[in-house]
Design an enzyme around this catalytic site. Structure first.
Site, mmCIF file in Angstrom:
data_model
loop_
_atom_site.group_PDB
_atom_site.id
_atom_site.type_symbol
_atom_site.label_atom_id
_atom_site.label_comp_id
_atom_site.label_asym_id
_atom_site.label_seq_id
_atom_site.Cartn_x
_atom_site.Cartn_y
_atom_site.Cartn_z
ATOM 1 N N SER A 1 46.647 38.914 38.788
ATOM 2 C CA SER A 1 47.405 39.824 39.658
ATOM 3 C C SER A 1 47.416 41.259 39.143
ATOM 4 O O SER A 1 47.921 42.154 39.818
ATOM 5 C CB SER A 1 48.850 39.335 39.800
ATOM 6 O OG SER A 1 49.553 39.465 38.567
ATOM 7 N N ASP B 1 47.742 33.455 36.154
ATOM 8 C CA ASP B 1 48.722 34.520 36.029
ATOM 9 C C ASP B 1 49.844 34.021 35.128
ATOM 10 O O ASP B 1 49.961 32.816 34.866
ATOM 11 C CB ASP B 1 49.260 34.937 37.400
ATOM 12 C CG ASP B 1 49.651 36.405 37.455
ATOM 13 O OD1 ASP B 1 49.439 37.109 36.453
ATOM 14 O OD2 ASP B 1 50.173 36.849 38.487
ATOM 15 N N THR C 1 40.344 41.862 26.154
ATOM 16 C CA THR C 1 41.687 42.157 25.658
ATOM 17 C C THR C 1 41.608 43.006 24.392
ATOM 18 O O THR C 1 40.702 42.839 23.582
ATOM 19 C CB THR C 1 42.423 40.839 25.355
ATOM 20 O OG1 THR C 1 42.442 40.025 26.532
ATOM 21 C CG2 THR C 1 43.849 41.083 24.887
ATOM 22 N N ASN D 1 35.464 47.202 25.222
ATOM 23 C CA ASN D 1 35.031 47.910 26.429
ATOM 24 C C ASN D 1 33.693 47.341 26.877
ATOM 25 O O ASN D 1 32.746 47.296 26.094
ATOM 26 C CB ASN D 1 34.911 49.414 26.158
ATOM 27 C CG ASN D 1 34.809 50.220 27.435
ATOM 28 O OD1 ASN D 1 33.950 49.962 28.271
ATOM 29 N ND2 ASN D 1 35.686 51.195 27.600
ATOM 30 N N MET D 2 33.610 46.907 28.113
ATOM 31 C CA MET D 2 32.399 46.267 28.622
ATOM 32 C C MET D 2 31.555 47.186 29.494
ATOM 33 O O MET D 2 30.568 46.759 30.080
ATOM 34 C CB MET D 2 32.774 44.999 29.376
ATOM 35 C CG MET D 2 33.490 44.026 28.471
ATOM 36 S SD MET D 2 33.388 42.330 28.992
ATOM 37 C CE MET D 2 34.305 41.569 27.638
ATOM 38 N N HIS E 1 44.744 57.464 28.382
ATOM 39 C CA HIS E 1 44.839 56.331 29.304
ATOM 40 C C HIS E 1 46.099 56.452 30.163
ATOM 41 O O HIS E 1 46.982 57.266 29.885
ATOM 42 C CB HIS E 1 44.873 55.006 28.539
ATOM 43 C CG HIS E 1 43.531 54.563 28.055
ATOM 44 N ND1 HIS E 1 42.993 55.010 26.878
ATOM 45 C CD2 HIS E 1 42.610 53.722 28.602
ATOM 46 C CE1 HIS E 1 41.796 54.464 26.704
ATOM 47 N NE2 HIS E 1 41.541 53.685 27.735
ATOM 48 N N LYS F 1 49.443 51.558 29.653
ATOM 49 C CA LYS F 1 48.726 50.968 28.520
ATOM 50 C C LYS F 1 49.686 50.799 27.350
ATOM 51 O O LYS F 1 50.412 51.732 26.989
ATOM 52 C CB LYS F 1 47.527 51.825 28.119
ATOM 53 C CG LYS F 1 46.641 51.155 27.065
ATOM 54 C CD LYS F 1 45.306 51.856 26.913
ATOM 55 C CE LYS F 1 44.446 51.215 25.839
ATOM 56 N NZ LYS F 1 44.137 49.792 26.131
#
Length: 265
Positions: free
Chosen positions: A9, A33, A97, A122-123, A153, A157
């Protein structure tokens, strides 16, 4: 590819669901969730106006029993519970994560002896190519240049500095033959004294809806070089996560990162 999404969500979870639904090779089979979420029982595609037949749930074992892969961009405590479930059900993990403790990272390493895990703060393809640029730059600016990392950010965050900023720091420190643990300076306040030339400084900004901005500054005498990556959308993270799933489909157990996925080593 039978994929489940954790944190379904949330902002990133919704982006991941959309990416999976739009990928012809992927099938959404589960949406996790947190317990007590007001979205439990809702269709995972509701925010897109789609009926997927997949309901948001907090039943880990029910979701893991259906999945081959779980994509997890949540929080460390939740991710570690997902790792335990993945071990029970032999499910491969893509983990974005951040904020893990050293002990939790060691537990991830141990889990990777049994299942395939891609773990990256970070992808984004752009960020991971930037890491290679930073390694190159650091080797050429190793003397007479002060190195500072500034990241920004959104207001929600919860960890600082960001995992991406730490990745950048590790890339620079590694290129210089240093340990980031030994040379990092996190924020400055008051009378700090003269800057240690071997240090790598970090500064974090939080505000608004900033997806993620990162700048590494090499400040010399008479010039400064800035290498910056700015994310305008989480789409790049979601697409990178799906690339990581495809990478794991051809791999067994092991702990990998996006440098492995993109062939940048």
């Amino acid at each position: 590819m039978k994929i489940a999404i954790a944190g379904a969500s949330g902002r990133m979870g919704r982006m991941l669901i959309e990416a999976v639904l739009n990928d012809a090779d992927a099938q959404l089979v589960g949406a996790l969730d947190r317990a007590g979420s007001p979205f439990l029982g809702q269709d995972a595609g509701a925010f897109l106006g789609k009926d997927t037949g997949v309901k948001l749930t907090d039943d880990l074992d029910a979701v893991f029993a259906q999945a081959e892969y779980l994509i997890d961009f949540t929080r460390p405590e939740g991710t570690m519970a997902h790792v335990e479930a993945a071990l029970r059900h032999d499910v491969k993990l893509v983990i974005g994560t951040t904020g893990f403790t050293a002990e939790q990272k060691a537990d991830l390493q141990a889990a990777a002896a049994r299942i395939g895990i891609v773990f990256a703060a970070n992808m984004s393809v752009g960020v991971n190519v930037t890491l290679k640029l930073l390694e190159f730059a650091a080797k050429h600016f190793s003397h007479g240049y002060d190195i500072e990392i500034i990241e920004a950010h959104h207001r929600h965050k919860v960890d600082a500095p960001s995992g991406t900023a730490l990745m950048m720091g590790e890339a620079v420190a590694g290129a210089l033959g240093r340990s980031l643990d030994d040379c990092a300076v996190y924020g400055r306040h008051g009378v700090t004294g003269e800057r240690d030339p071997s240090s790598i400084g970090f500064a974090a900004v939080r505000g608004g809806d900033i997806v993620g901005d990162h700048t590494v500054l090499f400040a010399g005498i008479g010039e400064r070089i800035e290498i910056t990556h700015k994310s305008s959308s989480r789409v790049s993270y979601a697409q990178g996560a799906l690339r990581a799933v495809r990478f794991l489909s051809a791999r067994g157990a092991g702990l990998f990162d996006m440098q492995d996925v993109l062939g940048l080593r």
